[in-house]
Design a protein around this motif. Structure first.
Motif, PDB file in Angstrom:
ATOM      1  N   ALA A 176     -11.737 -11.413  -2.207  1.00 23.01           N
ATOM      2  CA  ALA A 176     -12.161 -12.472  -3.031  1.00 23.01           C
ATOM      3  C   ALA A 176     -11.335 -13.728  -3.012  1.00 23.01           C
ATOM      4  O   ALA A 176     -11.107 -14.321  -3.788  1.00 23.01           O
ATOM      5  N   TRP A 177     -11.254 -14.126  -1.540  1.00 21.37           N
ATOM      6  CA  TRP A 177     -10.528 -15.470  -1.306  1.00 21.37           C
ATOM      7  C   TRP A 177      -9.346 -15.263  -2.092  1.00 21.37           C
ATOM      8  O   TRP A 177      -8.586 -16.362  -2.169  1.00 21.37           O
ATOM      9  N   GLN A 178      -8.520 -14.157  -2.301  1.00 23.45           N
ATOM     10  CA  GLN A 178      -7.204 -14.267  -2.767  1.00 23.45           C
ATOM     11  C   GLN A 178      -6.225 -13.238  -1.995  1.00 23.45           C
ATOM     12  O   GLN A 178      -6.780 -12.323  -1.241  1.00 23.45           O
ATOM     13  N   SER A 179      -4.915 -13.385  -2.101  1.00 28.66           N
ATOM     14  CA  SER A 179      -4.187 -12.411  -1.539  1.00 28.66           C
ATOM     15  C   SER A 179      -3.491 -11.582  -2.449  1.00 28.66           C
ATOM     16  O   SER A 179      -2.768 -11.825  -3.525  1.00 28.66           O
ATOM     17  N   PHE A 180      -3.648 -10.207  -2.471  1.00 29.40           N
ATOM     18  CA  PHE A 180      -3.016  -9.220  -3.499  1.00 29.40           C
ATOM     19  C   PHE A 180      -2.144  -8.300  -2.380  1.00 29.40           C
ATOM     20  O   PHE A 180      -2.308  -8.185  -1.379  1.00 29.40           O
ATOM     21  N   THR A 181      -0.950  -7.955  -3.146  1.00 28.51           N
ATOM     22  CA  THR A 181      -0.010  -7.007  -2.586  1.00 28.51           C
ATOM     23  C   THR A 181       0.248  -5.518  -3.660  1.00 28.51           C
ATOM     24  O   THR A 181       0.108  -5.787  -4.892  1.00 28.51           O
ATOM     25  N   CYS A 182       0.031  -4.720  -3.075  1.00 24.20           N
ATOM     26  CA  CYS A 182       0.060  -3.246  -3.917  1.00 24.20           C
ATOM     27  C   CYS A 182       1.123  -2.207  -3.311  1.00 24.20           C
ATOM     28  O   CYS A 182       1.461  -2.454  -2.034  1.00 24.20           O
ATOM     29  N   ASP A 183       1.701  -1.604  -4.075  1.00 22.91           N
ATOM     30  CA  ASP A 183       2.798  -0.606  -3.809  1.00 22.91           C
ATOM     31  C   ASP A 183       2.393   0.749  -4.074  1.00 22.91           C
ATOM     32  O   ASP A 183       2.148   0.814  -5.243  1.00 22.91           O
ATOM     33  N   VAL A 184       2.358   1.525  -3.138  1.00 21.00           N
ATOM     34  CA  VAL A 184       1.695   2.740  -3.367  1.00 21.00           C
ATOM     35  C   VAL A 184       2.806   3.662  -2.845  1.00 21.00           C
ATOM     36  O   VAL A 184       3.146   3.644  -1.794  1.00 21.00           O
ATOM     37  N   PHE A 185       3.015   4.758  -3.364  1.00 19.34           N
ATOM     38  CA  PHE A 185       3.867   5.705  -2.965  1.00 19.34           C
ATOM     39  C   PHE A 185       3.458   6.701  -1.887  1.00 19.34           C
ATOM     40  O   PHE A 185       2.268   7.140  -2.099  1.00 19.34           O
ATOM     41  N   VAL A 186       4.161   6.943  -0.909  1.00 18.43           N
ATOM     42  CA  VAL A 186       3.686   7.733   0.353  1.00 18.43           C
ATOM     43  C   VAL A 186       3.158   9.137   0.015  1.00 18.43           C
ATOM     44  O   VAL A 186       2.036   9.552   0.503  1.00 18.43           O
ATOM     45  N   ASP A 187       3.633   9.847  -0.935  1.00 13.12           N
ATOM     46  CA  ASP A 187       3.285  10.933  -1.189  1.00 13.12           C
ATOM     47  C   ASP A 187       2.207  11.017  -2.506  1.00 13.12           C
ATOM     48  O   ASP A 187       1.899  12.032  -2.988  1.00 13.12           O
ATOM     49  N   GLY A 188       1.587  10.118  -2.495  1.00 16.52           N
ATOM     50  CA  GLY A 188       0.670   9.819  -3.682  1.00 16.52           C
ATOM     51  C   GLY A 188       1.135   9.732  -5.039  1.00 16.52           C
ATOM     52  O   GLY A 188       2.053  10.237  -5.437  1.00 16.52           O
ATOM     53  N   GLN A 189       0.345   9.333  -5.901  1.00 13.07           N
ATOM     54  CA  GLN A 189       0.570   9.459  -7.437  1.00 13.07           C
ATOM     55  C   GLN A 189      -0.808   9.457  -8.058  1.00 13.07           C
ATOM     56  O   GLN A 189      -1.708   9.141  -7.611  1.00 13.07           O
ATOM     57  N   PRO A 190      -0.846   9.853  -9.347  1.00 12.88           N
ATOM     58  CA  PRO A 190      -2.066  10.062 -10.181  1.00 12.88           C
ATOM     59  C   PRO A 190      -2.825   8.796 -10.043  1.00 12.88           C
ATOM     60  O   PRO A 190      -2.060   7.707 -10.715  1.00 12.88           O
ATOM     61  N   GLY A 191      -3.865   8.434  -9.919  1.00  9.68           N
ATOM     62  CA  GLY A 191      -4.640   7.191 -10.216  1.00  9.68           C
ATOM     63  C   GLY A 191      -4.320   6.200  -9.252  1.00  9.68           C
ATOM     64  O   GLY A 191      -3.742   6.508  -8.148  1.00  9.68           O
ATOM     65  N   ALA A 192      -4.771   5.058  -9.555  1.00 11.20           N
ATOM     66  CA  ALA A 192      -4.666   3.935  -8.486  1.00 11.20           C
ATOM     67  C   ALA A 192      -3.334   2.975  -8.924  1.00 11.20           C
ATOM     68  O   ALA A 192      -3.226   2.881 -10.098  1.00 11.20           O
ATOM     69  N   SER A 193      -2.965   2.445  -7.892  1.00  8.43           N
ATOM     70  CA  SER A 193      -1.634   1.412  -8.151  1.00  8.43           C
ATOM     71  C   SER A 193      -2.231  -0.133  -8.360  1.00  8.43           C
ATOM     72  O   SER A 193      -2.999  -0.574  -7.433  1.00  8.43           O
ATOM     73  N   ALA A 194      -1.927  -0.633  -9.627  1.00  6.26           N
ATOM     74  CA  ALA A 194      -2.361  -1.761  -9.676  1.00  6.26           C
ATOM     75  C   ALA A 194      -1.770  -2.944  -8.733  1.00  6.26           C
ATOM     76  O   ALA A 194      -0.747  -2.779  -8.335  1.00  6.26           O
ATOM     77  N   CYS A 195      -2.511  -4.087  -8.269  1.00  7.45           N
ATOM     78  CA  CYS A 195      -1.833  -4.896  -7.165  1.00  7.45           C
ATOM     79  C   CYS A 195      -1.901  -6.182  -8.019  1.00  7.45           C
ATOM     80  O   CYS A 195      -2.249  -6.411  -9.084  1.00  7.45           O
ATOM     81  N   ARG A 196      -0.639  -7.000  -7.377  1.00  5.01           N
ATOM     82  CA  ARG A 196      -0.482  -8.144  -7.798  1.00  5.01           C
ATOM     83  C   ARG A 196      -0.818  -9.341  -7.206  1.00  5.01           C
ATOM     84  O   ARG A 196      -0.841  -9.214  -5.871  1.00  5.01           O
ATOM     85  N   LEU A 197      -1.107 -10.320  -7.448  1.00  5.51           N
ATOM     86  CA  LEU A 197      -1.760 -11.480  -7.046  1.00  5.51           C
ATOM     87  C   LEU A 197      -0.318 -12.240  -6.360  1.00  5.51           C
ATOM     88  O   LEU A 197       0.432 -12.644  -6.826  1.00  5.51           O
ATOM     89  N   GLU A 198      -0.782 -12.748  -4.990  1.00  2.00           N
ATOM     90  CA  GLU A 198       0.428 -13.345  -4.315  1.00  2.00           C
ATOM     91  C   GLU A 198       0.077 -14.785  -4.081  1.00  2.00           C
ATOM     92  O   GLU A 198      -1.098 -15.389  -4.175  1.00  2.00           O
TER      93      GLU A 198
END
Length: 198
Positions: A176-198
């Motif tokens: 959506a014309w913006q850049s996001f960064t998300c940190d996600v555990f390699v072995d997974g975690q419950p639910g989705a990890s929120a991303c931050r706007l860069e």
């Protein structure tokens, strides 16, 4: 015998005028009253045609930014590059998008880079999306690397951090014309990890 009476509307000898200027004050009062009556009975701006969106809310009241989160569905190819049977790193992601805007969101897709400890492992693209005002959606995104496995030093670091439960992938994506960064555990975690706007 001379008359001492003055003529009807003749000015007096001292130069003063019988007119008190009441006409100017009356006009000013009428203009002031008219202005306030117009302002009082004028309909509010958000009730005028074209001001309200389909959901009935003025756009400047309910407009919020687009947010997203990422879920790691599957990971492959994290073996050391020289290991027998090593394959290219591949990541199956589920991208969740929340369109906070009071208008439809359309985007032709953007780049996705999955990295570990600052080293890019795979690249791909988010799909084209169309999302209604105030709606949420989710899309599958498959990201693959070009080489086999990952460098030996990086593999050792990842193995140690996975043992401690702290190994995280960094996902950078254009959405959506913006850049996001998300940190996600390699072995997974419950639910989705929120991303931050860069």
């Amino acid at each position: 015998m001379a008359s001492k009476e003055h003529g009807g509307g003749a000015p007096r000898d001292d130069g003063s005028d019988d007119n008190c200027g009441c006409g100017s004050w009356t006009i000013a009062l009428l203009l002031f009253t008219s202005f306030w009556l117009v302002m009082l009975y004028l309909p509010p701006m958000d009730s005028l045609p074209g001001i309200r969106e389909i959901d009935g809310s003025p756009p400047w009241v309910d407009d919020k930014p687009t947010t997203c989160s990422v879920e790691l569905a599957d990971v492959r190819g994290l073996e050391p590059a020289l290991a027998p049977g090593a394959t290219s790193p591949a990541f199956d992601l589920v991208v969740h998008v929340d369109n906070g805007h009071a208008r439809e969101l359309r985007h032709g897709g953007g780049d996705v880079v999955v990295s570990y400890a600052g080293v890019p492992l795979a690249r791909g693209r988010t799909p084209s999306l169309r999302l209604g005002a105030k709606c949420t959606g989710r899309w599958q995104v498959n990201v693959t690397g070009s080489g086999l496995g990952i460098p030996a030093d990086l593999s050792r670091l990842m193995t140690a951090e996975r043992r401690w439960g702290v190994a995280q992938l960094e996902i950078d994506m254009g959405l959506a014309w913006q850049s996001f960064t998300c940190d996600v555990f390699v072995d997974g975690q419950p639910g989705a990890s929120a991303c931050r706007l860069e």
